[in-house]
Design a protein around this motif. Sequence first.
Motif, PDB file in Angstrom:
ATOM      1  N   TYR A  24      30.577  33.377  34.845  1.00  0.00           N
ATOM      2  CA  TYR A  24      31.647  34.375  35.102  1.00  0.00           C
ATOM      3  C   TYR A  24      31.804  34.490  36.824  1.00  0.00           C
ATOM      4  CZ  TYR A  24      34.489  38.580  35.597  1.00  0.00           C
ATOM      5  OH  TYR A  24      35.364  39.553  35.819  1.00  0.00           O
ATOM      6  N   LEU A  27      33.948  31.894  38.031  1.00  0.00           N
ATOM      7  CA  LEU A  27      35.103  31.791  37.804  1.00  0.00           C
ATOM      8  C   LEU A  27      36.234  32.051  38.785  1.00  0.00           C
ATOM      9  CD1 LEU A  27      35.498  33.595  34.376  1.00  0.00           C
ATOM     10  CD2 LEU A  27      35.099  31.167  34.888  1.00  0.00           C
ATOM     11  N   GLU A  28      35.671  32.915  39.947  1.00  0.00           N
ATOM     12  CA  GLU A  28      36.836  33.229  41.117  1.00  0.00           C
ATOM     13  C   GLU A  28      36.533  31.833  42.176  1.00  0.00           C
ATOM     14  OE1 GLU A  28      37.838  36.495  44.444  1.00  0.00           O
ATOM     15  OE2 GLU A  28      36.107  36.748  43.138  1.00  0.00           O
ATOM     16  N   SER A  31      38.734  28.961  40.228  1.00  0.00           N
ATOM     17  CA  SER A  31      40.300  29.291  40.255  1.00  0.00           C
ATOM     18  C   SER A  31      40.715  28.852  41.812  1.00  0.00           C
ATOM     19  CB  SER A  31      40.772  30.554  39.800  1.00  0.00           C
ATOM     20  OG  SER A  31      39.977  31.490  40.419  1.00  0.00           O
ATOM     21  N   SER A  79      44.039  30.466  37.419  1.00  0.00           N
ATOM     22  CA  SER A  79      42.843  31.041  36.700  1.00  0.00           C
ATOM     23  C   SER A  79      42.346  30.376  35.744  1.00  0.00           C
ATOM     24  CB  SER A  79      43.974  32.341  35.874  1.00  0.00           C
ATOM     25  OG  SER A  79      44.794  31.816  35.271  1.00  0.00           O
ATOM     26  N   LEU A  83      41.572  34.926  33.734  1.00  0.00           N
ATOM     27  CA  LEU A  83      40.717  35.605  34.711  1.00  0.00           C
ATOM     28  C   LEU A  83      40.599  35.198  36.100  1.00  0.00           C
ATOM     29  CD1 LEU A  83      37.689  36.164  32.263  1.00  0.00           C
ATOM     30  CD2 LEU A  83      39.548  37.742  32.293  1.00  0.00           C
ATOM     31  N   LYS A  84      40.455  35.966  36.809  1.00  0.00           N
ATOM     32  CA  LYS A  84      40.304  35.526  38.205  1.00  0.00           C
ATOM     33  C   LYS A  84      41.464  34.846  38.759  1.00  0.00           C
ATOM     34  CE  LYS A  84      36.188  37.744  38.799  1.00  0.00           C
ATOM     35  NZ  LYS A  84      36.170  38.801  39.459  1.00  0.00           N
ATOM     36  N   LYS A  85      42.695  35.141  38.700  1.00  0.00           N
ATOM     37  CA  LYS A  85      43.784  34.557  39.493  1.00  0.00           C
ATOM     38  C   LYS A  85      43.529  34.543  40.714  1.00  0.00           C
ATOM     39  CE  LYS A  85      48.787  34.043  38.789  1.00  0.00           C
ATOM     40  NZ  LYS A  85      49.983  34.695  38.255  1.00  0.00           N
ATOM     41  N   ARG A  86      43.772  32.935  41.408  1.00  0.00           N
ATOM     42  CA  ARG A  86      43.774  33.077  42.812  1.00  0.00           C
ATOM     43  C   ARG A  86      45.282  32.327  43.227  1.00  0.00           C
ATOM     44  NH1 ARG A  86      38.928  33.010  45.312  1.00  0.00           N
ATOM     45  NH2 ARG A  86      40.609  33.529  47.124  1.00  0.00           N
ATOM     46  N   ASP A 100      43.702  36.304  49.386  1.00  0.00           N
ATOM     47  CA  ASP A 100      43.487  37.460  48.844  1.00  0.00           C
ATOM     48  C   ASP A 100      44.286  38.555  48.473  1.00  0.00           C
ATOM     49  OD1 ASP A 100      43.085  38.828  51.202  1.00  0.00           O
ATOM     50  OD2 ASP A 100      41.041  38.697  51.286  1.00  0.00           O
ATOM     51  N   GLN A 259      36.151  32.429  49.009  1.00  0.00           N
ATOM     52  CA  GLN A 259      36.337  33.893  49.278  1.00  0.00           C
ATOM     53  C   GLN A 259      36.404  34.836  50.491  1.00  0.00           C
ATOM     54  OE1 GLN A 259      32.637  34.310  46.940  1.00  0.00           O
ATOM     55  NE2 GLN A 259      33.876  35.420  45.271  1.00  0.00           N
TER      56      GLN A 259
END
Length: 446
Positions: A24, A27-28, A31, A79, A83-86, A100, A259
Amino acid sequence: MKKYLKIGLFLLFLIVGYFGYTNYLKLELISGFSAKNLASAHFIDNRSQEVIEKSDNNFDVIGWATNEINESGKYATASVFGLKKRKAIYRPGLGATLIDGNFDITKPYEIPKRTKSNSKLPFPYGDVEPKDTVFANIDYVKLNQAVANAFDAKGENDKKTRSVLVIYKDKIIAEKYVDGFSKNSILLGWSMTKSITGTFFGILQKQGRFDIYKPAPVREWQNDDRKNITTNDLLHMNSGLEWDEHYDRVCDATQMLFQTEDMTRTQLLKPALFKPNAHWNYSSGTANLLSGILRKQFKTHQEYLDFWYSALIDKIGMSSMLIETDMAGNYVGSSYGWATTRDWSRLGLLYLHKGNWNGEQLFNPSWAKYVSTPTNTSNGRYGGQFWLNANGHLPDAPRDMYYCSGFQGQMVAIIPSKDLVIVRMGLKEEFDFNGLLSGIVGSLKK
């Protein structure tokens, strides 16, 4: 029996829970990578989403992402399991930037001014197609076989080479592309961009505007031991600063690239674990810190943006090259340089000729020696933002070879003793570079 069953179920729960939690966290990053690479490859090189998903993004867990391209909005999203759509936006002149939720897409932005040479000279000093040149001391059968061996045979997908270019005495003696790619395809060099970033310090040094042996101009370091770190230490990757760069997990490098708003500050904020020049540690954060130091050499952001092209990239005819920026407007000097295979070779030729480009000296000849001399903490593997073969890491390649190297097996090799520049672009890290290089060098008759 029930007791052991309960214990087994509990252990299974812990294992599944740990696997779910650790992935998890990724995930970010998954994506983010997928959205960024999709936007870049599509809008810079005009590759289709299908091609990108089957090749560029088809490795490890990146394939988990669900992607979408918005043509009118010039952006891509990704995503993982919803989850964690970018989102990554494309802006002409700046490339694709992973953003972001705080990024203001309506804010005006500056772009670098470009100057495209209208030279009628043949490659490499112009864009006119070079004439075929035959050298009596080259075994062309052996040369072409060495290049062909770098590519997958029909139906295979193991070597994943996209292009190989061989230049001898400024002449193209071999050039090959995989189906779907050509001399006009714009390819990501990943960490080969570090060699571009480092070159600017050689240019500034020749211009008398920078001394790499002085303490690095970083205000935040002036009240602790980091004040002794020089730009030379940074160029050699032996600043002693803490840094973790292992792409199989969440680390400093992945968090920075996927990030962080301002990538020039990630390494800057790290504590010192070792004294300068005492411990070598490869760091993409250091390359981006160097980009930040370059930015401080100019009064305006526009001057910083223009300098990268006017002082080097456009100067040597790399008109296809694009260096992408982060959300704060800094060039991502660690990783995000795009260019055709021929344009990547021009950087190699500039170093082969010790900074002289068709009569104009961009950096001092001593700079080529500087970047190709091993730093004393790298076991002969690294110089100044270039990798080296001084310790015979590639045993059948010449020891004087130094090279730009990037993720998934990008290489621009400079071999002064053989008057060669060799470029390989592809999608596989474990590629047999020793075999390719030895085959090409072996085709030159003594």
